[in-house]
Design a protein around this motif. Structure first.
Motif, short mmCIF file in Angstrom:
data_model
loop_
_atom_site.label_atom_id
_atom_site.label_comp_id
_atom_site.label_asym_id
_atom_site.label_seq_id
_atom_site.Cartn_x
_atom_site.Cartn_y
_atom_site.Cartn_z
N ARG A 148 25.47 28.96 -24.69
CA ARG A 148 25.84 27.55 -24.48
C ARG A 148 27.35 27.36 -24.50
NH1 ARG A 148 21.20 24.71 -28.32
NH2 ARG A 148 19.41 25.63 -27.24
N GLY A 149 28.05 28.27 -23.86
CA GLY A 149 29.48 28.15 -23.71
C GLY A 149 30.32 28.58 -24.89
N LYS A 150 29.69 29.15 -25.93
CA LYS A 150 30.44 29.54 -27.12
C LYS A 150 30.30 31.03 -27.37
CE LYS A 150 30.85 28.43 -32.06
NZ LYS A 150 30.32 27.60 -33.16
N VAL A 151 31.44 31.70 -27.68
CA VAL A 151 31.42 33.12 -27.99
C VAL A 151 30.78 33.30 -29.37
CG1 VAL A 151 32.79 35.20 -28.36
CG2 VAL A 151 33.50 33.54 -26.63
N ILE A 152 29.64 33.98 -29.42
CA ILE A 152 28.94 34.16 -30.69
C ILE A 152 29.16 35.55 -31.29
CG2 ILE A 152 27.19 32.44 -30.14
CD1 ILE A 152 25.26 34.80 -29.57
N SER A 153 29.61 36.50 -30.47
CA SER A 153 29.90 37.83 -31.00
C SER A 153 30.78 38.60 -30.04
CB SER A 153 28.61 38.63 -31.26
OG SER A 153 27.95 38.94 -30.05
N ILE A 154 31.51 39.57 -30.58
CA ILE A 154 32.34 40.49 -29.80
C ILE A 154 31.95 41.90 -30.23
CG2 ILE A 154 34.66 41.28 -29.25
CD1 ILE A 154 35.66 38.45 -29.84
N ASP A 155 31.57 42.73 -29.28
CA ASP A 155 30.98 44.02 -29.60
C ASP A 155 31.62 45.13 -28.77
OD1 ASP A 155 29.34 46.08 -30.41
OD2 ASP A 155 27.52 44.88 -30.32
N ARG A 156 31.79 46.31 -29.35
CA ARG A 156 32.30 47.48 -28.63
C ARG A 156 31.23 48.57 -28.50
NH1 ARG A 156 37.85 47.83 -28.03
NH2 ARG A 156 39.08 46.25 -29.12
N ARG A 157 30.03 48.29 -28.96
CA ARG A 157 28.99 49.31 -28.92
C ARG A 157 28.30 49.40 -27.56
NH1 ARG A 157 25.62 47.20 -33.96
NH2 ARG A 157 26.18 45.27 -32.86
N GLY A 158 28.45 48.39 -26.73
CA GLY A 158 27.80 48.38 -25.43
C GLY A 158 26.35 47.94 -25.52
N ASN A 159 25.75 47.79 -24.35
CA ASN A 159 24.34 47.41 -24.23
C ASN A 159 24.02 46.15 -25.04
OD1 ASN A 159 21.78 47.80 -23.08
ND2 ASN A 159 21.03 48.86 -24.88
N SER A 160 24.89 45.15 -24.91
CA SER A 160 24.70 43.91 -25.64
C SER A 160 23.51 43.13 -25.11
CB SER A 160 25.95 43.03 -25.53
OG SER A 160 27.07 43.67 -26.10
N PRO A 161 22.78 42.44 -25.99
CA PRO A 161 21.70 41.57 -25.53
C PRO A 161 22.26 40.39 -24.74
CG PRO A 161 22.08 41.25 -27.87
CD PRO A 161 22.91 42.43 -27.46
N ILE A 162 21.55 39.97 -23.70
CA ILE A 162 21.98 38.84 -22.87
C ILE A 162 21.16 37.62 -23.27
CG2 ILE A 162 22.29 37.96 -20.53
CD1 ILE A 162 22.25 40.89 -19.56
N PRO A 163 21.78 36.60 -23.85
CA PRO A 163 21.02 35.41 -24.25
C PRO A 163 20.39 34.71 -23.05
CG PRO A 163 23.20 35.44 -25.25
CD PRO A 163 23.20 36.49 -24.19
N ARG A 164 19.21 34.15 -23.25
CA ARG A 164 18.56 33.41 -22.16
C ARG A 164 19.33 32.15 -21.82
NH1 ARG A 164 16.13 36.38 -19.10
NH2 ARG A 164 15.28 34.48 -18.15
N ASP A 165 20.10 31.63 -22.79
CA ASP A 165 20.87 30.41 -22.56
C ASP A 165 22.37 30.70 -22.52
OD1 ASP A 165 21.10 31.13 -25.19
OD2 ASP A 165 20.75 29.12 -26.01
N GLY A 166 22.72 31.89 -22.02
CA GLY A 166 24.13 32.23 -21.95
C GLY A 166 24.39 33.39 -21.02
N PHE A 167 25.41 34.18 -21.34
CA PHE A 167 25.77 35.32 -20.52
C PHE A 167 26.67 36.23 -21.33
CE2 PHE A 167 28.67 31.83 -19.65
CZ PHE A 167 29.92 32.41 -19.73
N VAL A 168 27.03 37.37 -20.78
CA VAL A 168 27.91 38.32 -21.45
C VAL A 168 29.09 38.62 -20.53
CG1 VAL A 168 28.15 40.65 -22.39
CG2 VAL A 168 26.03 39.36 -22.77
N LEU A 169 30.29 38.57 -21.10
CA LEU A 169 31.49 39.04 -20.41
C LEU A 169 31.76 40.46 -20.90
CD1 LEU A 169 33.83 35.93 -20.72
CD2 LEU A 169 32.64 36.73 -18.67
N SER A 170 31.73 41.43 -19.99
CA SER A 170 31.86 42.83 -20.36
C SER A 170 33.09 43.42 -19.70
CB SER A 170 30.60 43.59 -19.92
OG SER A 170 30.68 44.95 -20.27
N GLY A 171 34.01 43.94 -20.52
CA GLY A 171 35.25 44.48 -19.99
C GLY A 171 35.47 45.93 -20.35
N ASP A 172 36.05 46.68 -19.42
CA ASP A 172 36.41 48.07 -19.66
C ASP A 172 37.93 48.21 -19.57
OD1 ASP A 172 35.70 51.14 -19.57
OD2 ASP A 172 37.17 50.80 -17.98
N GLY A 173 38.51 49.04 -20.43
CA GLY A 173 39.93 49.33 -20.34
C GLY A 173 40.78 48.07 -20.38
#
Length: 351
Positions: A148-173
């Protein structure tokens, strides 16, 4: 040559693009996709990643389903857009371009390289629920999970769960560094500020000829956008009643254009009907296939005014009344593909 033609009255049928398993990745036979939606006919559609990786079936170009962006465009390649009105379906041809960014309320933003595909070096990719339950990425990058437009976690482990009511921004390097430099847990990136600026030239019925106009596609499925479904192809074959093959502009290979292969294509006819065509190939004594010039000339002879080439080769498939009516070239028979254009009757009773 063995050729199958399906001429459609768009006041009596509707067209829809569906992806294998209704996700952004995965492959499935055209016939299976058609049967799941009780379609009377179907053809294979866009080009896709064909390998044995977990990303097999990723569209190799633009893919929009029910107004949701599944995949970005590539190299201004040909695309087919569909609008299903109450009384008729309209089809548009164009060459979309993709540019995207995410922006917060302070106008702090970052450029997005793509959506719902494998993340490459230094890229930022957006993963939406249409991709699946998780990003499938490896450790070493940076992933911001938003609900819902709010960053709820920041992770470096990869394979993050994708919320049904949100999305994931995934960056490399550099892309990952850019994400953590801009946002922390709790930061708000409003859904309506997440957008893709997608440029279209879908002809005079939507915009003035050859004028590109910015369209905004949020990752919110309720976005209002004229085109319901869009799938990719390579290349344009006919435009305004003339042969205009744009394989070089769309960065296809010379051999792809000039060697005879199985082909799948769609075209608009002078009488307003819509044409689906498959040409079997790679089968000496049965059907040798066509090169793009031959295909364009043949479509022109049938009264086509505009035409686009879709994925062909072993993918070429036409389904009608519960069975495959062409002869696919792969030894194994019908190939599993990423997406298909389905035909369903507007009235349940066949006339």
């Amino acid at each position: 040559m063995k050729i199958n033609l399906l001429r459609l009255d768009l006041t009596k049928v509707r067209l829809d693009v569906h992806h294998a398993f209704d996700k952004a990745i995965g492959v499935e036979p055209t016939s299976a996709i058609a049967k799941r939606y009780h379609a009377v006919a179907a053809i294979n559609a866009g080009f896709f990643r064909l390998d044995k990786s977990e990303y097999a079936g990723d569209a190799a170009g633009v893919l929009i389903l029910d107004k949701r962006l599944f995949s970005e465009s590539k190299d201004l390649r040909a695309a087919v857009g569909i609008i299903n009105g109450r009384s008729a379906t309209k089809v548009y041809f164009g060459h979309p371009d993709f540019r995207a960014s995410v922006v917060d309320d302070n106008y702090t933003g970052i450029e997005i390289a793509g959506t719902n595909r494998e993340r490459l070096k230094d890229e930022v990719i957006v993963y939406t629920p249409d991709f699946g339950n998780s990003t499938r990425t490896k450790s070493g990058g940076v992933e911001l999970v938003l609900r819902r437009g709010k960053v709820i976690s920041i992770d470096r482990r990869g394979n993050s769960p994708i919320p049904r009511d949100g999305f994931v921004l995934s960056g490399d390097g550099d892309g990952g560094d850019g994400l953590i430099e801009r946002w922390k847990v709790g930061a708000r990136i409003r859904q309506h500020k997440v957008h893709s600026e997608v440029m279209y030239d879908f002809g005079p019925d939507i915009e003035k000829e050859r004028k590109r106009v910015e369209r905004f596609l949020t990752f919110d499925p309720d976005v209002v956008f004229k085109l319901e479904d869009v799938t990719n192809g390579v290349p344009q074959l006919l435009k305004n009643g003339k042969i205009d093959i744009t394989w070089e502009e769309e960065k296809a290979s010379k051999s792809f254009a000039e060697i005879r292969h199985p082909r799948t294509a769609v075209a608009k006819l002078k009488d307003g009907k819509f044409l689906m065509i498959t040409v079997d190939g790679r089968q000496p004594g049965v059907s040798v296939g066509m090169n793009l010039q031959e295909l364009a000339e043949y479509l022109l002879s049938l009264g086509a005014t505009d035409a686009k080439n879709l994925d062909g080769g072993g993918s070429t498939t036409m389904f009608l009344d519960g069975k495959i009516i062409n002869t696919p070239s792969d030894k194994e028979g019908e190939r599993k593909v990423s997406d298909a254009i389905l035909v369903t009757l507007r009235n349940k009773t066949r006339k």
